[in-house]
Write a protein that holds these residues in place. Sequence first.
Motif, PDB file in Angstrom:
ATOM      1  N   ARG A  80      -1.810   6.291   1.567  1.00  0.00           N
ATOM      2  CA  ARG A  80      -3.263   6.403   1.756  1.00  0.00           C
ATOM      3  C   ARG A  80      -3.931   5.039   1.899  1.00  0.00           C
ATOM      4  O   ARG A  80      -5.138   4.964   2.042  1.00  0.00           O
ATOM      5  N   GLY A  81      -3.119   3.998   1.801  1.00  0.00           N
ATOM      6  CA  GLY A  81      -3.672   2.658   1.915  1.00  0.00           C
ATOM      7  C   GLY A  81      -4.155   2.080   0.600  1.00  0.00           C
ATOM      8  O   GLY A  81      -4.839   1.066   0.579  1.00  0.00           O
ATOM      9  N   TYR A  82      -3.791   2.712  -0.507  1.00  0.00           N
ATOM     10  CA  TYR A  82      -4.193   2.220  -1.825  1.00  0.00           C
ATOM     11  C   TYR A  82      -3.263   1.111  -2.269  1.00  0.00           C
ATOM     12  O   TYR A  82      -2.042   1.231  -2.167  1.00  0.00           O
ATOM     13  N   THR A  83      -3.824   0.060  -2.812  1.00  0.00           N
ATOM     14  CA  THR A  83      -3.048  -1.007  -3.433  1.00  0.00           C
ATOM     15  C   THR A  83      -2.981  -0.718  -4.943  1.00  0.00           C
ATOM     16  O   THR A  83      -3.751   0.108  -5.459  1.00  0.00           O
TER      17      THR A  83
ATOM     18  N   GLN B 294      -9.591  -2.350   1.785  1.00  0.00           N
ATOM     19  CA  GLN B 294     -10.054  -1.004   2.117  1.00  0.00           C
ATOM     20  C   GLN B 294      -8.852  -0.100   2.373  1.00  0.00           C
ATOM     21  O   GLN B 294      -7.869  -0.525   2.988  1.00  0.00           O
ATOM     22  N   ASP B 295      -8.958   1.139   1.914  1.00  0.00           N
ATOM     23  CA  ASP B 295      -7.881   2.098   2.131  1.00  0.00           C
ATOM     24  C   ASP B 295      -7.964   2.657   3.556  1.00  0.00           C
ATOM     25  O   ASP B 295      -8.779   2.196   4.358  1.00  0.00           O
ATOM     26  N   ASN B 296      -7.162   3.649   3.853  1.00  0.00           N
ATOM     27  CA  ASN B 296      -7.118   4.197   5.208  1.00  0.00           C
ATOM     28  C   ASN B 296      -8.447   4.794   5.664  1.00  0.00           C
ATOM     29  O   ASN B 296      -8.700   4.890   6.857  1.00  0.00           O
TER      30      ASN B 296
ATOM     31  N   THR C 295       0.834  -1.198   0.000  1.00  0.00           N
ATOM     32  CA  THR C 295       0.000   0.000   0.000  1.00  0.00           C
ATOM     33  C   THR C 295       0.871   1.250   0.000  1.00  0.00           C
ATOM     34  O   THR C 295       2.007   1.246   0.451  1.00  0.00           O
TER      35      THR C 295
END
Length: 166
Positions: free
Chosen positions: A40-43, A70-72, A37
């Motif tokens: 922002r927690g995006y894969t 799920q992102d942040n 990630t």
Amino acid sequence: MTFHSTSEKHLIFDAARKGDVDFLKQKIQEGADLSVTDGRGYTPMVIASYNGYLEATRVLLDAGADVNVQDNGGNTALMGVCFQGYPDIATLLIERGANLDAQNGNGGTALMFATLFGRNELVKLMLDAGADHTVRDIRGLTALDLAYQQGNEEAKALLLPYAEQA
């Protein structure tokens, strides 16, 4: 494949952002960690789908990317494509098992995003796929409530029959 440097890690994000299927396939063959990630927690799969790259999204899902990550903020790829308005990618995500009723940190769902942003083709797609129209966000609002707030007549027409059945 464990990324050995920050710049190495960013290459897969850049490829996802640009829809560079060949590079993504190469990194997958090298054993890239698809659950990596950004801040922002995006894969990579979330980035590819959000940027409208159907084939890149498909390649990442085929390689085992988590469709429900799920992102942040608690947002999913399905929420992102409902915000952006990509029915073809939403269909792919749904076919791959996307949780239709996942809620983000504000209680929002993909159906709510589609409603809020006037993505009425996606409102219909979500309802046809079985999205729960009764889910409420942290303010207690449903997708139908949001359609009324937005003055989205088409979404109201799509959601009202479901509300009347409840």
